[in-house]
Structure formats: C-alpha cells, structure tokens
Design a protein around this motif. Structure first.
Motif, mmCIF file in Angstrom:
data_model
loop_
_atom_site.group_PDB
_atom_site.id
_atom_site.type_symbol
_atom_site.label_atom_id
_atom_site.label_comp_id
_atom_site.label_asym_id
_atom_site.label_seq_id
_atom_site.Cartn_x
_atom_site.Cartn_y
_atom_site.Cartn_z
ATOM 1 N N ARG A 147 -4.906 -1.449 -6.443
ATOM 2 C CA ARG A 147 -6.213 -0.864 -6.134
ATOM 3 C C ARG A 147 -7.284 -1.942 -6.026
ATOM 4 O O ARG A 147 -8.054 -1.995 -5.062
ATOM 5 C CB ARG A 147 -6.622 0.138 -7.226
ATOM 6 C CG ARG A 147 -7.994 0.788 -6.981
ATOM 7 C CD ARG A 147 -8.678 1.203 -8.262
ATOM 8 N NE ARG A 147 -9.024 0.100 -9.141
ATOM 9 C CZ ARG A 147 -10.042 -0.751 -8.937
ATOM 10 N NH1 ARG A 147 -10.807 -0.628 -7.862
ATOM 11 N NH2 ARG A 147 -10.275 -1.740 -9.786
ATOM 12 N N LEU B 61 -7.059 -5.244 -5.676
ATOM 13 C CA LEU B 61 -6.878 -6.349 -4.731
ATOM 14 C C LEU B 61 -6.775 -5.879 -3.282
ATOM 15 O O LEU B 61 -7.305 -6.535 -2.375
ATOM 16 C CB LEU B 61 -5.630 -7.154 -5.095
ATOM 17 C CG LEU B 61 -5.486 -8.500 -4.394
ATOM 18 C CD1 LEU B 61 -6.580 -9.460 -4.858
ATOM 19 C CD2 LEU B 61 -4.126 -9.116 -4.664
ATOM 20 N N LEU B 62 -6.141 -4.720 -3.042
ATOM 21 C CA LEU B 62 -5.815 -4.335 -1.679
ATOM 22 C C LEU B 62 -6.405 -3.009 -1.214
ATOM 23 O O LEU B 62 -6.518 -2.784 -0.005
ATOM 24 C CB LEU B 62 -4.289 -4.272 -1.520
ATOM 25 C CG LEU B 62 -3.534 -5.579 -1.795
ATOM 26 C CD1 LEU B 62 -2.037 -5.349 -1.730
ATOM 27 C CD2 LEU B 62 -3.957 -6.655 -0.816
ATOM 28 N N ILE B 63 -6.765 -2.120 -2.132
ATOM 29 C CA ILE B 63 -7.290 -0.807 -1.727
ATOM 30 C C ILE B 63 -8.820 -0.838 -1.729
ATOM 31 O O ILE B 63 -9.458 -0.835 -0.673
ATOM 32 C CB ILE B 63 -6.773 0.317 -2.655
ATOM 33 C CG1 ILE B 63 -5.232 0.296 -2.726
ATOM 34 C CG2 ILE B 63 -7.276 1.678 -2.166
ATOM 35 C CD1 ILE B 63 -4.531 0.586 -1.434
ATOM 36 N N ASP B 64 -9.422 -0.890 -2.905
ATOM 37 C CA ASP B 64 -10.881 -0.981 -2.998
ATOM 38 C C ASP B 64 -11.391 -2.401 -2.755
ATOM 39 O O ASP B 64 -12.555 -2.599 -2.394
ATOM 40 C CB ASP B 64 -11.355 -0.508 -4.376
ATOM 41 C CG ASP B 64 -11.020 0.949 -4.635
ATOM 42 O OD1 ASP B 64 -10.812 1.691 -3.644
ATOM 43 O OD2 ASP B 64 -10.945 1.352 -5.810
ATOM 44 N N LYS B 65 -10.547 -3.372 -3.015
ATOM 45 C CA LYS B 65 -10.857 -4.787 -2.783
ATOM 46 C C LYS B 65 -12.076 -5.268 -3.567
ATOM 47 O O LYS B 65 -12.807 -6.157 -3.121
ATOM 48 C CB LYS B 65 -11.036 -5.061 -1.282
ATOM 49 C CG LYS B 65 -9.801 -4.734 -0.446
ATOM 50 C CD LYS B 65 -10.000 -5.047 1.013
ATOM 51 C CE LYS B 65 -8.746 -4.706 1.821
ATOM 52 N NZ LYS B 65 -8.901 -5.002 3.265
ATOM 53 N N ASP B 66 -12.277 -4.674 -4.750
ATOM 54 C CA ASP B 66 -13.383 -5.141 -5.578
ATOM 55 C C ASP B 66 -13.002 -6.353 -6.427
ATOM 56 O O ASP B 66 -13.853 -6.986 -7.040
ATOM 57 C CB ASP B 66 -13.907 -4.014 -6.467
ATOM 58 C CG ASP B 66 -12.829 -3.431 -7.394
ATOM 59 O OD1 ASP B 66 -11.876 -4.153 -7.741
ATOM 60 O OD2 ASP B 66 -12.943 -2.252 -7.764
ATOM 61 N N ARG B 67 -11.717 -6.632 -6.484
ATOM 62 C CA ARG B 67 -11.191 -7.775 -7.246
ATOM 63 C C ARG B 67 -11.637 -7.741 -8.711
ATOM 64 O O ARG B 67 -11.854 -8.785 -9.331
ATOM 65 C CB ARG B 67 -11.572 -9.100 -6.579
ATOM 66 C CG ARG B 67 -10.964 -9.261 -5.185
ATOM 67 C CD ARG B 67 -11.251 -10.607 -4.568
ATOM 68 N NE ARG B 67 -10.612 -10.736 -3.263
ATOM 69 C CZ ARG B 67 -9.371 -11.210 -3.084
ATOM 70 N NH1 ARG B 67 -8.676 -11.611 -4.139
ATOM 71 N NH2 ARG B 67 -8.857 -11.299 -1.871
ATOM 72 N N THR C 174 -0.805 -11.232 -9.463
ATOM 73 C CA THR C 174 -2.168 -10.794 -9.145
ATOM 74 C C THR C 174 -2.257 -9.289 -8.941
ATOM 75 O O THR C 174 -3.361 -8.734 -8.959
ATOM 76 C CB THR C 174 -2.680 -11.508 -7.882
ATOM 77 O OG1 THR C 174 -1.874 -11.147 -6.752
ATOM 78 C CG2 THR C 174 -2.651 -13.011 -8.064
ATOM 79 N N ILE C 175 -1.120 -8.617 -8.719
ATOM 80 C CA ILE C 175 -1.132 -7.159 -8.548
ATOM 81 C C ILE C 175 -0.248 -6.460 -9.575
ATOM 82 O O ILE C 175 0.067 -5.276 -9.435
ATOM 83 C CB ILE C 175 -0.700 -6.741 -7.124
ATOM 84 C CG1 ILE C 175 0.696 -7.279 -6.782
ATOM 85 C CG2 ILE C 175 -1.739 -7.167 -6.098
ATOM 86 C CD1 ILE C 175 1.275 -6.695 -5.504
ATOM 87 N N GLN D 214 0.829 -1.202 0.000
ATOM 88 C CA GLN D 214 0.000 0.000 0.000
ATOM 89 C C GLN D 214 0.866 1.257 0.000
ATOM 90 O O GLN D 214 0.516 2.258 -0.637
ATOM 91 C CB GLN D 214 -0.954 -0.007 1.193
ATOM 92 C CG GLN D 214 -1.955 -1.162 1.124
ATOM 93 C CD GLN D 214 -3.233 -0.915 1.889
ATOM 94 O OE1 GLN D 214 -3.629 0.221 2.104
ATOM 95 N NE2 GLN D 214 -3.899 -1.980 2.301
#
Length: 371
Positions: free
Chosen positions: A329, A331-337, A148-149, A74
């Motif tokens: 964003r 995967l880890l920030i918004d986590k909308d995948r 994945t990121i 992050q």
C-alpha cells in the motif's frame, strides 16, 4: 498465438530441429509476471521438454526497459486484502506455480538462454537464475527489493543468495541493493556479458547451429556460440559488490541478525551505493528483515527442491499477514512511502511471531511432488 498475448510462444525452424522462443510481452508493466504468464511459461516448457524437435529455448522480454521487473505485486496485494488472514487464493496459487516454473527452469535438460537485458528484479531474477545460459548487458539492473514491501527474496533466492561470497547474499537481501552486469558475473547470477544490439545476431546463430539429439553436446554449442559474442571486460560497468566486498563482509559479520542490522544502519559513508542500501534497510520492514534472515539461515544447506518447498511456506504465511499488504500500500498503491510497520525495530519482533511464519499452513506442501 496473438501478438498481444502476455507471453509470446513460438518455435523457429533451425538448421536442425527448432528453437523455442519465449517473450515476456507486457512492456507497459515492465513485463511483470501474472499467474497467466507463469502458466504460459510452464505449459511451453513442459511441452518442449519431451519434443525432440526443440533443441534449445530462448527467453527474453519485450521492450527496451526490462526483462522482467518481478511479479505483479498489485495483483498479489488485491488478493491479500480481499481475504485478510487467508487463504488468499490468487496470491497463493501464484507463488506455488511460479516456484514450480522456477524449479522447472533449474532442472531443464535442454539449453535455455535467458537474455537478461534492462531491469531484472524479483520474479525476473528467479527466471534468469534458473536458466543455464544467462546473458546480461550494459543496461542490466538487478535487485530483490522485497524488504521494502515486507516480502522476502524468493523464487530461489534462498538458494542463490546463500551461495554468494562474504555475506553478499545476506547484504543484498536485507538492503535491496541494486547490482549491475559486472556484479551479476562476479556473484554467479550471469554467465556472459554481451552488447544489447547483438541479440538478433545471437538468435540467428542459435538457429544456424548443428543441433544434435544429445542435450549435453547442445549445451556445449550454446557455450561456444555465446563465448564468441562476449564483449570485452573494459565495456563492463563499474562493479559495486566486488569493490565493496570487504565492507560487506564486515557489516554482515555480526553475532546475530540484530548486530548485522545495527552495523548496516550505523554505516557512515559518502559512498552512494552503500548509503542507498543502508537507507533501504532503514525504511524497510523490521519484521521482514527478521524473516529474510531466518529463511536464509534455515535453507543454508538445503537442496534446491527443499528451498522451493520452504519458500512456498513462507510466502503463503506472508501474504496472509497484514505487514505485506501495508508495505505494498505504502510503496505502490497510495505511494505515500509511510508504511505503518508493526514493529519499531528487529529486537521488538517476538520470536513466537517469527516462528509462526515458518509453520506450514496446510497438511501437504503444494510443491511436495517436485523431483
């Protein structure tokens, strides 16, 4: 140093000399590395290298869950979005200094024991891989989930992944597959399997060793000590990589990266480990899959020094590119995948775009002085 420092640094008196103790101390973030932590590790290692009183070093993580879950992604994301296109000062400083610290571990003359308990991912694996005496336990879970990121398996991954048998390194890099203690031993990422409750006893025995001024002899003392603490093979968790090695070899035996990706994505299996690996690649960045493959290919015969110099080029280019920011964003920030990747598949990535990630963005490599 206060008990709330992100890295606890201490020197414990031993029967002869002392043992340097390094504890990653941010358990609430699974000991994820920040630039401050990298610098604290580097400073201690540099100081102890030339301190005749320090005979060995022991590195561990605070808490029961993780040795280290990787870099503080992050913080890297914040640096990337602060100045799109770069330079991204914090992120670029982090990568350069982290890789320097990794190289220090790989080339350190004194014995370093790494207690790789729990989660060991990304930057945590970079630390463990660099140590001469690497311990795993029943809870060890290793992965390099960078596809994945939209990153790549760095921190020396270009070195140790290329040294794995039968395409296993490429498979792990492309699929973010999790591996355990048995796999780590098989793949050369670990040296000893020891029960987690023996950690304090191992440290006590380290302090009781008849250390000498001969580093080679001291390495022998550590090997002998750790050998006595090894748990039986029947206590190892079921291996994943070795059990699937024929399948991995077949999947990665493609004429080019596109065929390798096709092979993995087309895998029809009820095996949960293989299915999870397949699905991670399917959801990952096609652009990242391409630069992961290119990086492994270009460093296939590189020295360790050349590996880290190549990795800092690619990492710098990646953090300046919007694919990385979007991956973090989602995967880890918004986590909308739901990442909006720039390319639909690997074949859609223009070669000229891929080539650009491997061009140095500065006149002199920040790791040019590695020796």
């Amino acid at each position: 140093m206060s008990d709330d420092a992100p890295v606890l640094v201490s020197e414990l008196p031993a029967a002869s000399g002392a043992v340097g103790m390094l504890t990653l101390n941010v358990p609430r973030t699974l000991n994820s590395l920040t630039l401050e932590m990298v610098d604290l590790l580097q400073d201690a290692l540099d100081r102890w290298r030339n301190d005749d009183a320090i005979r060995a070093v022991f590195i561990a993580g605070a808490g029961e869950k993780a040795f280290c879950a990787g870099g503080d992604v992050q913080a890297l994301h914040a640096s990337a979005v602060k100045n799109p296109g770069g330079p991204c000062d914090y992120a670029e400083a982090f990568f350069a200094r982290e890789y320097r610290m990794n190289y220090t571990l790989h080339s350190y003359p004194k014995p370093i024991v790494c207690w790789g308990h729990g989660i060991v991912m990304g930057g945590g694996l970079g630390i463990m891989a660099g140590c001469r005496h690497r311990v795993v336990t029943a809870t060890t879970r290793i992965a390099m989930p960078e596809v994945t990121i939209a990153l790549f398996p760095d921190v020396g991954g270009s070195w140790f992944l290329n040294h794995m048998p039968c395409g296993a390194g490429r498979f792990l890099a492309l699929t973010a597959a999790n591996i355990n203690a048995a796999d780590a031993l098989f793949l050369g990422l670990a040296d000893r399997f020891i029960n987690a409750d023996r950690r304090d006893a191992v440290v006590e025995r380290l302090l009781a060793q008849p250390w000498t001024e001969d580093a080679t002899a001291n390495h022998g003392l550590v090997r002998h000590l750790l050998r006595e603490f090894e748990a039986g093979a029947d206590e190892l968790p079921p291996a994943q990589v070795q059990a699937h090695l024929d399948t991995i070899r077949r999947l990665t035996d493609g004429d080019d990266i596109h065929q390798v990706i096709d092979n993995i994505l087309a895998l029809d299996t009820d095996d949960k480990w293989l299915a999870k690996a397949r699905d991670a690649l399917a959801k990952g960045s096609p652009l990242a899959a391409r630069w992961i493959d290119r990086q492994l290919e270009q460093t296939r015969h590189a020295s360790l020094r050349e590996v880290f110099q190549a990795e800092v080029v690619l990492a710098t280019r990646i953090v300046r590119h919007p694919e990385f920011a979007e991956g973090v964003r989602a995967l880890l920030i918004d986590k909308d995948r739901q990442p909006a990747w720039q390319y639909e598949n690997s074949r859609a990535v223009p070669e000229s775009v891929l080539d650009g990630f491997f061009l140095p963005p500065w006149p002199q490599n920040p790791l040019a002085d590695l020796r």
